[in-house]
Design an enzyme around this catalytic site. Sequence first.
Site, PDB file in Angstrom:
ATOM      1  N   SER A   1       0.597  -1.234   0.122  1.00  0.00           N
ATOM      2  CA  SER A   1      -0.001   0.130  -0.026  1.00  0.00           C
ATOM      3  C   SER A   1       0.938   1.252  -0.039  1.00  0.00           C
ATOM      4  O   SER A   1       1.954   1.160   0.485  1.00  0.00           O
ATOM      5  CB  SER A   1      -0.801  -0.119   1.238  1.00  0.00           C
ATOM      6  OG  SER A   1      -0.277   0.665   2.352  1.00  0.00           O
ATOM      7  N   LYS A   2       0.231   2.240  -0.569  1.00  0.00           N
ATOM      8  CA  LYS A   2       1.086   3.520  -0.466  1.00  0.00           C
ATOM      9  C   LYS A   2       1.273   4.250   0.386  1.00  0.00           C
ATOM     10  O   LYS A   2       2.507   4.849   0.614  1.00  0.00           O
ATOM     11  CB  LYS A   2       0.196   4.783  -1.580  1.00  0.00           C
ATOM     12  CG  LYS A   2       0.322   4.145  -2.966  1.00  0.00           C
ATOM     13  CD  LYS A   2      -0.289   5.299  -3.875  1.00  0.00           C
ATOM     14  CE  LYS A   2      -1.850   5.180  -3.949  1.00  0.00           C
ATOM     15  NZ  LYS A   2      -2.384   6.058  -4.768  1.00  0.00           N
ATOM     16  N   ARG A   3       0.448   3.669   1.633  1.00  0.00           N
ATOM     17  CA  ARG A   3       0.622   4.256   3.001  1.00  0.00           C
ATOM     18  C   ARG A   3       2.103   3.598   3.535  1.00  0.00           C
ATOM     19  O   ARG A   3       2.890   4.215   4.308  1.00  0.00           O
ATOM     20  CB  ARG A   3      -0.242   3.982   4.073  1.00  0.00           C
ATOM     21  CG  ARG A   3      -1.130   5.408   4.395  1.00  0.00           C
ATOM     22  CD  ARG A   3      -2.286   4.911   5.288  1.00  0.00           C
ATOM     23  NE  ARG A   3      -3.009   3.895   5.075  1.00  0.00           N
ATOM     24  CZ  ARG A   3      -3.009   2.829   5.765  1.00  0.00           C
ATOM     25  NH1 ARG A   3      -2.469   2.980   7.023  1.00  0.00           N
ATOM     26  NH2 ARG A   3      -3.540   1.669   5.534  1.00  0.00           N
TER      27      ARG A   3
END
Length: 501
Positions: A260-262
């Site tokens: 995930s980009k987080r």
Amino acid sequence: MTAQKMPVIPPARTRVAPSPTGDPHVGTAYQAVFDLAWARATGGAFVLRIEDTDRAREVEGSEAQIYDCLDWLGLTPDEGPRTGGPVGPYRQSERLDLYRRYAEELVAAGHAYHCWCTPERLADLRAEQAAAKTAKTGYDRCCLGLTRDERARMPGFAETPVIRMLVPDDAPGEFTDLIRGDVKTPFPDDQVILKADGFPTYHLAVVVDDHLMGITTAVRGEEWISSTPKHLLLYRWLGWTPPAFAHMPLLRNADKSKISKRKNPAARLAWFREAGYLPEALVNFLELLAYPGVHPDTEVQTFAEFMGAFDWAKVNTTGPIFDLTKLDWLNGAHIRALADDDLAARIIAYWDETGQTFPATGRLDPARVVREAVPIMKERLTTLADAYPMIDFLLAPDDDLTLEDEALAGLPGDTTDALDAAVTALAGVDDFTAEAVQQALRTALVEGLSLKPKVAFAPVRVAITGRRVSPPLFESMAILGRDACLARLLALRAKTVVTPS
Ligand code: GLU
């Protein structure tokens, strides 16, 4: 198409359908690689569709980034919002009338119904189901069969209805996937297909668009497997033939969690460009995620080679681990496969893009220095980002070269004689090639002063590069030229001269 080369497989139309909700995700490129390979392998077309129906999550500029990233990777779509094409518009927000029309048609045919339940009522319903641990979850069909007036007299009524699918008992419970074969799926709930704001949900839009855009192979992430029966129902009701489905495995971090980009900067597609990876290396890396390499002896391959041997059955369904060490290795290999001029141009372009600044020396043309330094860097680069720190000493002003403490500390006590001898020897070298420099220094220091080569060249290396360890010294000196080398040798001599006490 020539008569003797008729394809066995009809031309495929594939699509990638990202939502413009932020920086493009690496998963979009992953799917695009497979989409494009299949489209090219069958002489078909690769389509970009922008799925912008979730207005709350839309991020300004992200559509443009999607084009940029796909172009950068050489995965430019044949059709899409920017290029146009015969089955546009390719942005879902420009197709709202279509979705509404089909939703109404489904209501009229008894396959779908209006639902006026408020979000609060639905949240309460979910909480009750969770508390009671009921086997049957999902919408309770409270609105089914009611007119608006009848429903309005009951609690939890919203003015604007949504439209839901009326899922029959014989809803499909399995389908055949190109990658996974027969896949069993959970029983679908009465999925909302048109929202109160008039926008479709993904489920209606994907079916309408894939059909109207003539998509033959829907390549998407495995998270959509459980939604596939809903889509198959919509195809059935609308009297359309579904495309073939290829559900790609989800990319995973080393700890097996979903990328995930987080959590992982590498989930952002732009990160690879910023970090100095070559697009062909990233494409090569993505090809090998859950898919075997083309060659038995090396994983380095071109897109054309990948595409030429493409087969859905070879995709492995186990979530591939996103191993950046392997990408580093592949990137180095692709860098070494570039022609020197090409590599130099890419380094300069990378510096432009990342805003690399240079000390003002007045004498240096960075493009020339890079071009001349490529032969001494090429074997050592992992990414384009490594280039500047490797050769920044070549671009520094001669009187303001940073001398690393560690390099100075490693020098013998008195280097005056060695530096003087080097200056004298080099001053007489007119044709300042690496060989001539080496020869002159050898004669003056190793033979003349009877120094061991390691001891002899250490002060020269520190004077020229400021470092204890550097790219090849004599080649670096040839790039700098005689004047710069003499100035640097004298600068170190001035710094390290031992003053008699
Ligand atoms: N917008 C969807 C996504 O980004 C597209 C899924 C699909 O390819 O059908 O996941």
